[in-house]
Design an enzyme around this catalytic site. Structure first.
Site, PDB file in Angstrom:
ATOM      1  N   SER A   1       0.833  -1.212   0.000  1.00  0.00           N
ATOM      2  CA  SER A   1       0.000   0.000   0.000  1.00  0.00           C
ATOM      3  C   SER A   1       0.859   1.250   0.000  1.00  0.00           C
ATOM      4  O   SER A   1       0.375   2.344  -0.324  1.00  0.00           O
ATOM      5  CB  SER A   1      -0.932   0.003   1.214  1.00  0.00           C
ATOM      6  OG  SER A   1      -0.213  -0.269   2.409  1.00  0.00           O
TER       7      SER A   1
ATOM      8  N   ASP B   1       5.376  -7.334   2.737  1.00  0.00           N
ATOM      9  CA  ASP B   1       4.672  -7.785   1.539  1.00  0.00           C
ATOM     10  C   ASP B   1       5.625  -8.153   0.413  1.00  0.00           C
ATOM     11  O   ASP B   1       6.585  -7.409   0.131  1.00  0.00           O
ATOM     12  CB  ASP B   1       3.760  -6.666   1.016  1.00  0.00           C
ATOM     13  CG  ASP B   1       2.346  -6.749   1.562  1.00  0.00           C
ATOM     14  OD1 ASP B   1       1.978  -7.792   2.141  1.00  0.00           O
ATOM     15  OD2 ASP B   1       1.597  -5.766   1.388  1.00  0.00           O
TER      16      ASP B   1
ATOM     17  N   LYS C   1       4.395 -11.925   3.348  1.00  0.00           N
ATOM     18  CA  LYS C   1       3.003 -12.110   2.938  1.00  0.00           C
ATOM     19  C   LYS C   1       2.900 -12.008   1.424  1.00  0.00           C
ATOM     20  O   LYS C   1       3.573 -11.185   0.807  1.00  0.00           O
ATOM     21  CB  LYS C   1       2.113 -11.040   3.592  1.00  0.00           C
ATOM     22  CG  LYS C   1       0.636 -11.110   3.178  1.00  0.00           C
ATOM     23  CD  LYS C   1      -0.214 -10.189   4.022  1.00  0.00           C
ATOM     24  CE  LYS C   1      -0.100  -8.721   3.666  1.00  0.00           C
ATOM     25  NZ  LYS C   1      -0.636  -8.425   2.306  1.00  0.00           N
TER      26      LYS C   1
ATOM     27  N   GLU D   1      -9.323  -9.591   3.457  1.00  0.00           N
ATOM     28  CA  GLU D   1      -9.611  -8.226   3.019  1.00  0.00           C
ATOM     29  C   GLU D   1     -10.926  -8.135   2.264  1.00  0.00           C
ATOM     30  O   GLU D   1     -11.164  -8.881   1.308  1.00  0.00           O
ATOM     31  CB  GLU D   1      -8.481  -7.684   2.131  1.00  0.00           C
ATOM     32  CG  GLU D   1      -8.748  -6.256   1.678  1.00  0.00           C
ATOM     33  CD  GLU D   1      -7.544  -5.523   1.139  1.00  0.00           C
ATOM     34  OE1 GLU D   1      -7.684  -4.348   0.773  1.00  0.00           O
ATOM     35  OE2 GLU D   1      -6.447  -6.129   1.092  1.00  0.00           O
TER      36      GLU D   1
END
Length: 252
Positions: free
Chosen positions: A45, A83, A111, A180
């Site tokens: 993000s 991530d 992840k 999510e």
């Protein structure tokens, strides 16, 4: 407060729920760690809320390594999840190599997005001894393929896919999984079904924990805020006030 991923099963069994936030730089990571956040996520993000990209697909491994290193410099307690960005885990071999790179930056685990379709990559990472966190439901790295950000779990077929993904990740040995933008009742079902800790974002209140993008929490990214994110500060307004005051003082 969490100090090790080994504490996750006990937290799932008896609470309290996990409080997880994103971090992309040293000072933010240090403050969140000092505040007692359980886990920190160096999320891709950052492409949107730090680098101004339209989505996360432009984030590279170099960017993730850069920000993960900065975050890990600021943390003394909370485990850091890093991530794997878009196109960095196309094969099991690539997934392992890039996971090792993020671990070398100081991450406690990595992840990636996807479930059943990513099992070879997930198993390769876990078999190497690297702790793994899954991510199912709405997958930001697939936004261009799916044509937008869409809630998951609205149909019987979608629910079946989510349950299969969750069970596959769980059976592979994931420490946790992010759920999510999943219909809350389905997220609750998954949470009860799996041994892994579930960390929800836009998936209702009944997961084992919650994660938020920190700029959404602090009100420091005023141009967009997801409907599920409650801003508990208004850093943007305070920044503008301070800058206006500084300009007035300099130009007086």
């Amino acid at each position: 407060m969490l100090t090790s991923l080994s504490q996750l099963p006990q937290r799932k069994a008896s609470g309290p729920k996990l409080a997880v936030l994103t971090a992309y730089d040293y000072p933010t990571a240090r403050m969140l760690d000092d505040a007692g956040v359980d886990l920190l996520l160096v999320g891709d993000s950052l492409g949107m809320v730090v680098l101004g990209m339209p989505d996360t697909t432009g984030v590279t491994m170099d960017m993730m390594a850069h920000h993960t290193t900065a975050v890990c410099r600021g943390v003394t307690r909370a485990p850091v999840i890093a991530d794997l960005p878009y196109a960095s885990y196309l094969t099991p071999e690539m997934a392992v190599a890039n996971a090792k790179r993020l671990m070398d930056c100081g991450a406690a685990c990595v992840k990636l997005e996807g479930g059943v379709s990513m099992l070879p990559q997930i198993r390769a990472i876990i078999d190497t001894g690297i702790p793994f966190v899954g991510h199912i439901g709405m997958l930001p790295q697939s936004v261009k393929v799916e044509g937008g950000y869409k809630k998951k779990g609205k149909t019987a077929e979608s629910i079946d896919h989510l349950l299969a993904d969750a069970q596959a990740i769980d059976q592979a040995g994931a420490a946790a999984m992010v759920l999510e933008s999943i219909v809350p009742a389905v997220a609750t079902q998954i949470t009860r079904l799996v041994k892994s800790s579930t960390i929800g974002i836009g998936a209702g209140p009944d997961t084992d924990g919650q994660v938020l993008v920190t700029p959404d929490l602090l009100g420091s990214y005023p141009w967009f805020r997801p409907p599920f994110a409650k801003a508990r500060a208004d850093i943007a307004a305070e920044t503008l006030r301070a800058v206006h005051e500084y300009i007035a003082d300099v130009q007086a």
